[in-house]
Design a protein around this motif. Structure first.
Motif, PDB file in Angstrom:
ATOM      1  N   LYS A 101      55.834  -4.295  27.628  1.00 43.47           N
ATOM      2  CA  LYS A 101      56.125  -5.729  27.655  1.00 43.47           C
ATOM      3  C   LYS A 101      57.572  -5.970  27.272  1.00 43.47           C
ATOM      4  O   LYS A 101      58.152  -5.228  26.468  1.00 43.47           O
ATOM      5  CB  LYS A 101      55.197  -6.480  26.698  1.00 43.47           C
ATOM      6  CG  LYS A 101      53.738  -6.475  27.105  1.00 43.47           C
ATOM      7  CD  LYS A 101      52.876  -7.281  26.144  1.00 43.47           C
ATOM      8  CE  LYS A 101      52.783  -6.610  24.786  1.00 43.47           C
ATOM      9  NZ  LYS A 101      51.856  -7.330  23.884  1.00 43.47           N
TER      10      LYS A 101
ATOM     11  N   ASP B  67      59.152  -5.454  23.665  1.00 38.28           N
ATOM     12  CA  ASP B  67      58.315  -4.520  22.905  1.00 38.28           C
ATOM     13  C   ASP B  67      58.824  -3.102  23.163  1.00 38.28           C
ATOM     14  O   ASP B  67      59.143  -2.742  24.297  1.00 38.28           O
ATOM     15  CB  ASP B  67      56.862  -4.646  23.361  1.00 38.28           C
ATOM     16  CG  ASP B  67      55.890  -3.919  22.445  1.00 38.28           C
ATOM     17  OD1 ASP B  67      56.354  -3.152  21.582  1.00 38.28           O
ATOM     18  OD2 ASP B  67      54.672  -4.113  22.611  1.00 38.28           O
TER      19      ASP B  67
ATOM     20  N   TYR C 130      52.574   1.728  26.984  1.00 33.90           N
ATOM     21  CA  TYR C 130      51.135   1.912  27.030  1.00 33.90           C
ATOM     22  C   TYR C 130      50.740   2.645  28.318  1.00 33.90           C
ATOM     23  O   TYR C 130      51.219   2.301  29.402  1.00 33.90           O
ATOM     24  CB  TYR C 130      50.416   0.569  27.012  1.00 33.90           C
ATOM     25  CG  TYR C 130      50.581  -0.225  25.735  1.00 33.90           C
ATOM     26  CD1 TYR C 130      49.545  -0.290  24.799  1.00 33.90           C
ATOM     27  CD2 TYR C 130      51.753  -0.925  25.468  1.00 33.90           C
ATOM     28  CE1 TYR C 130      49.680  -1.036  23.624  1.00 33.90           C
ATOM     29  CE2 TYR C 130      51.906  -1.665  24.308  1.00 33.90           C
ATOM     30  CZ  TYR C 130      50.860  -1.722  23.392  1.00 33.90           C
ATOM     31  OH  TYR C 130      51.005  -2.459  22.244  1.00 33.90           O
TER      32      TYR C 130
ATOM     33  N   ASP D  26      44.010  -0.041  26.511  1.00 28.94           N
ATOM     34  CA  ASP D  26      44.262  -0.426  25.124  1.00 28.94           C
ATOM     35  C   ASP D  26      44.402  -1.952  25.060  1.00 28.94           C
ATOM     36  O   ASP D  26      45.394  -2.522  25.504  1.00 28.94           O
ATOM     37  CB  ASP D  26      45.541   0.251  24.625  1.00 28.94           C
ATOM     38  CG  ASP D  26      45.783   0.028  23.138  1.00 28.94           C
ATOM     39  OD1 ASP D  26      45.171  -0.898  22.560  1.00 28.94           O
ATOM     40  OD2 ASP D  26      46.606   0.759  22.558  1.00 28.94           O
ATOM     41  N   GLU D  27      43.393  -2.608  24.502  1.00 34.16           N
ATOM     42  CA  GLU D  27      43.373  -4.073  24.493  1.00 34.16           C
ATOM     43  C   GLU D  27      44.496  -4.685  23.661  1.00 34.16           C
ATOM     44  O   GLU D  27      44.837  -5.858  23.839  1.00 34.16           O
ATOM     45  CB  GLU D  27      42.015  -4.570  23.987  1.00 34.16           C
ATOM     46  CG  GLU D  27      40.858  -4.228  24.910  1.00 34.16           C
ATOM     47  CD  GLU D  27      39.551  -4.833  24.449  1.00 34.16           C
ATOM     48  OE1 GLU D  27      39.561  -5.533  23.404  1.00 34.16           O
ATOM     49  OE2 GLU D  27      38.516  -4.611  25.116  1.00 34.16           O
ATOM     50  N   SER D  28      45.096  -3.907  22.765  1.00 29.16           N
ATOM     51  CA  SER D  28      46.182  -4.452  21.952  1.00 29.16           C
ATOM     52  C   SER D  28      47.403  -4.803  22.818  1.00 29.16           C
ATOM     53  O   SER D  28      48.251  -5.600  22.402  1.00 29.16           O
ATOM     54  CB  SER D  28      46.583  -3.457  20.858  1.00 29.16           C
ATOM     55  OG  SER D  28      47.121  -2.270  21.413  1.00 29.16           O
TER      56      SER D  28
ATOM     57  N   PHE E 105      47.459  -6.613  25.346  1.00 30.76           N
ATOM     58  CA  PHE E 105      47.373  -7.994  25.804  1.00 30.76           C
ATOM     59  C   PHE E 105      47.541  -9.030  24.684  1.00 30.76           C
ATOM     60  O   PHE E 105      47.523 -10.234  24.949  1.00 30.76           O
ATOM     61  CB  PHE E 105      46.030  -8.222  26.515  1.00 30.76           C
ATOM     62  CG  PHE E 105      45.854  -7.354  27.731  1.00 30.76           C
ATOM     63  CD1 PHE E 105      46.435  -7.703  28.943  1.00 30.76           C
ATOM     64  CD2 PHE E 105      45.127  -6.171  27.655  1.00 30.76           C
ATOM     65  CE1 PHE E 105      46.288  -6.897  30.057  1.00 30.76           C
ATOM     66  CE2 PHE E 105      44.973  -5.360  28.773  1.00 30.76           C
ATOM     67  CZ  PHE E 105      45.560  -5.718  29.971  1.00 30.76           C
ATOM     68  N   GLU E 106      47.694  -8.570  23.446  1.00 27.85           N
ATOM     69  CA  GLU E 106      47.874  -9.513  22.342  1.00 27.85           C
ATOM     70  C   GLU E 106      49.178 -10.287  22.519  1.00 27.85           C
ATOM     71  O   GLU E 106      50.236  -9.715  22.755  1.00 27.85           O
ATOM     72  CB  GLU E 106      47.888  -8.761  21.011  1.00 27.85           C
ATOM     73  CG  GLU E 106      46.545  -8.137  20.655  1.00 27.85           C
ATOM     74  CD  GLU E 106      46.605  -7.336  19.365  1.00 27.85           C
ATOM     75  OE1 GLU E 106      47.705  -7.293  18.750  1.00 27.85           O
ATOM     76  OE2 GLU E 106      45.586  -6.732  18.985  1.00 27.85           O
ATOM     77  N   GLY E 107      49.095 -11.588  22.433  1.00 26.38           N
ATOM     78  CA  GLY E 107      50.261 -12.436  22.569  1.00 26.38           C
ATOM     79  C   GLY E 107      50.657 -12.773  24.003  1.00 26.38           C
ATOM     80  O   GLY E 107      51.660 -13.455  24.222  1.00 26.38           O
ATOM     81  N   THR E 108      49.894 -12.282  24.963  1.00 32.05           N
ATOM     82  CA  THR E 108      50.221 -12.581  26.361  1.00 32.05           C
ATOM     83  C   THR E 108      49.525 -13.860  26.817  1.00 32.05           C
ATOM     84  O   THR E 108      48.476 -14.242  26.293  1.00 32.05           O
ATOM     85  CB  THR E 108      49.809 -11.435  27.300  1.00 32.05           C
ATOM     86  OG1 THR E 108      48.388 -11.255  27.212  1.00 32.05           O
ATOM     87  CG2 THR E 108      50.508 -10.144  26.926  1.00 32.05           C
TER      88      THR E 108
END
Length: 416
Positions: free
Chosen positions: A11, A14, A18, A38-40, A42-45
């Motif tokens: 991202k 970042d 990934y 890895d679902e982390s 997508f955090e903040g998207t």
């Protein structure tokens, strides 16, 4: 993502990368779905909202990483035109948005926004011109997303015809067309294509689902815009049917056409697939393809098969002697390259499996391969190669070992 063995995504802003994988890919429409387990990630998207098809002079913003770089770049420009354009990755002519926003290597796959909404994906630029870039528009993206809803990608259908304009009045009278500027003349129909069995050579195609086709092959598209009528086909899904209005033998009639993938005698660019091949006596045989021509080159006559040829019930592939793995056994044939094969042991070769079968039946203990190699067609059988069948089988393991070839044929030709 074409032919990728490993993918990672990051991202903007970042530093962590990934691992990612391709869930679906549509090479014909330059579109793919990539996922991250890895679902982390997508955090903040925030999901992007879809927009529509922009108009000329609309302002757009292109995001990406032109010429590499680690920081996200944003360039702005206006829409120059919307029309059917050849996609370089697939050689398919599909709807595209042209813009003067800077699109350079590294921008490919980047989103294009208008008023905060996604209106396409940047994918190519014109190398021979300034400030001409292209965007995959939302109709192609949405068609792709609808296609994969059943868990697989079937591809963008194609009508499978060649046609010519009917601008000449004498031609229109001969075809029985009214003088209303509609209709194109069907000159060829590809075997196995959507139009096969529905349209015929000599038909005048005037409408598709009631939409008039102009004498130049264009249809009305928003206000005063016109685009190629192939756009009506490329937005459809495989298996769907449409009504085509034709003038045949001077009479108008409606025929139904079921949408199918494109049928090509010589396939265009293909990805994520291993090539098919068969080796006999050190001679390497392959179906003619865009990749093979690019890798080995070809004479004008062979390349013309790619541009002019259409599959027929008798010939669905052009099988060529790609090259020869040089050995004393095949001396005299070492320089042979890209020669179209017409017959093997008296059997006509319409596809690679025909050639494999023909090599199982030598004539008088010999294999005789006839080629269209600088020698014309018709009664002229062309140049030929003759091999002793038993000796060819015995020497093949040594030839394969010398050149590091693991098998005499590709996996798709091996019997279960």
């Amino acid at each position: 993502v074409a032919n990728a063995a490993y993918l990672s995504v990051r991202k903007s802003g970042d530093i962590k990368k990934y691992p990612a994988r391709v869930a679906f890919v549509g090479h014909d429409g330059e579109t793919a779905v990539i996922t991250v387990d890895d679902e982390s990630f997508f955090e903040g998207t925030i999901p992007a909202k879809f927009g529509g098809l922009p108009y000329q002079r609309d302002k757009v913003a292109v995001y990406g990483y032109p010429i590499g770089g680690s920081d996200l770049s944003v360039t702005e420009g206006i829409v120059s035109r919307v029309g059917v354009t050849v996609y370089s990755h697939s050689a398919r002519a599909l709807l595209a948005v042209q813009t003067d926003a800077a699109i350079n290597p590294g921008n490919s796959g980047g989103p294009v926004f208008q008023d905060g909404k996604l209106i396409g994906i940047a994918f190519q630029h014109s190398a021979g011109a300034q400030n001409i870039g292209y965007v995959v528009p939302m109709p192609i993206i949405e068609r792709f997303l609808k296609d994969i809803k059943d868990g697989r990608y079937d591809g963008i259908p194609d009508l499978g015809i060649w046609w010519q304009s009917t601008e000449n009045d004498s031609l229109r009278k001969t075809l029985g067309l009214p003088m209303d500027n509609t209709g194109v003349l069907v000159t060829k129909v590809a075997y196995g294509a959507s139009a096969w069995g529905a349209l015929k050579d000599g038909d005048a195609l005037t409408r598709i689902d009631g939409v008039k086709i102009g004498q130049d092959g264009t249809i009305k598209f928003r206000d005063d815009e016109r685009i190629d009528f192939s756009d009506l086909i490329s937005r459809r899904q495989g298996g769907e049917t449409l009504d085509a209005t034709v003038v045949r033998d001077g009479k108008e009639q409606v025929v139904k056409i079921t949408m199918k993938p494109s049928a090509d005698l010589v396939p265009g660019p293909r990805y994520d697939a291993k090539p098919s091949y068969f080796i006999a006596g050190g001679l390497v045989f392959m179906p003619l393809s865009d990749e093979l021509i690019g890798a080995r080159g070809a004479g004008f006559r062979v390349r013309s098969l790619s541009a002019d040829g259409m599959p027929t019930p008798e010939r669905t592939e052009v099988v060529v002697l790609s090259h020869v793995l040089a050995h004393d056994f095949n001396r005299g044939y070492h320089s042979w390259s890209m020669a179209p094969v017409t017959r093997v042991n008296g059997r006509f070769i319409g596809k690679l499996t025909d050639l494999v079968a023909a090599f199982q039946a030598p004539v008088n203990g010999r294999h005789e391969i006839e080629c269209e190699h600088y020698s014309g067609y018709g009664d002229n059988k062309g140049t030929r190669i003759v091999l002793e069948a038993e000796a060819a089988a015995k020497i093949l393991p040594a030839i394969m070992a010398r050149y590091g070839v693991p098998a005499d044929r590709s996996d798709d030709l091996k019997t279960p």
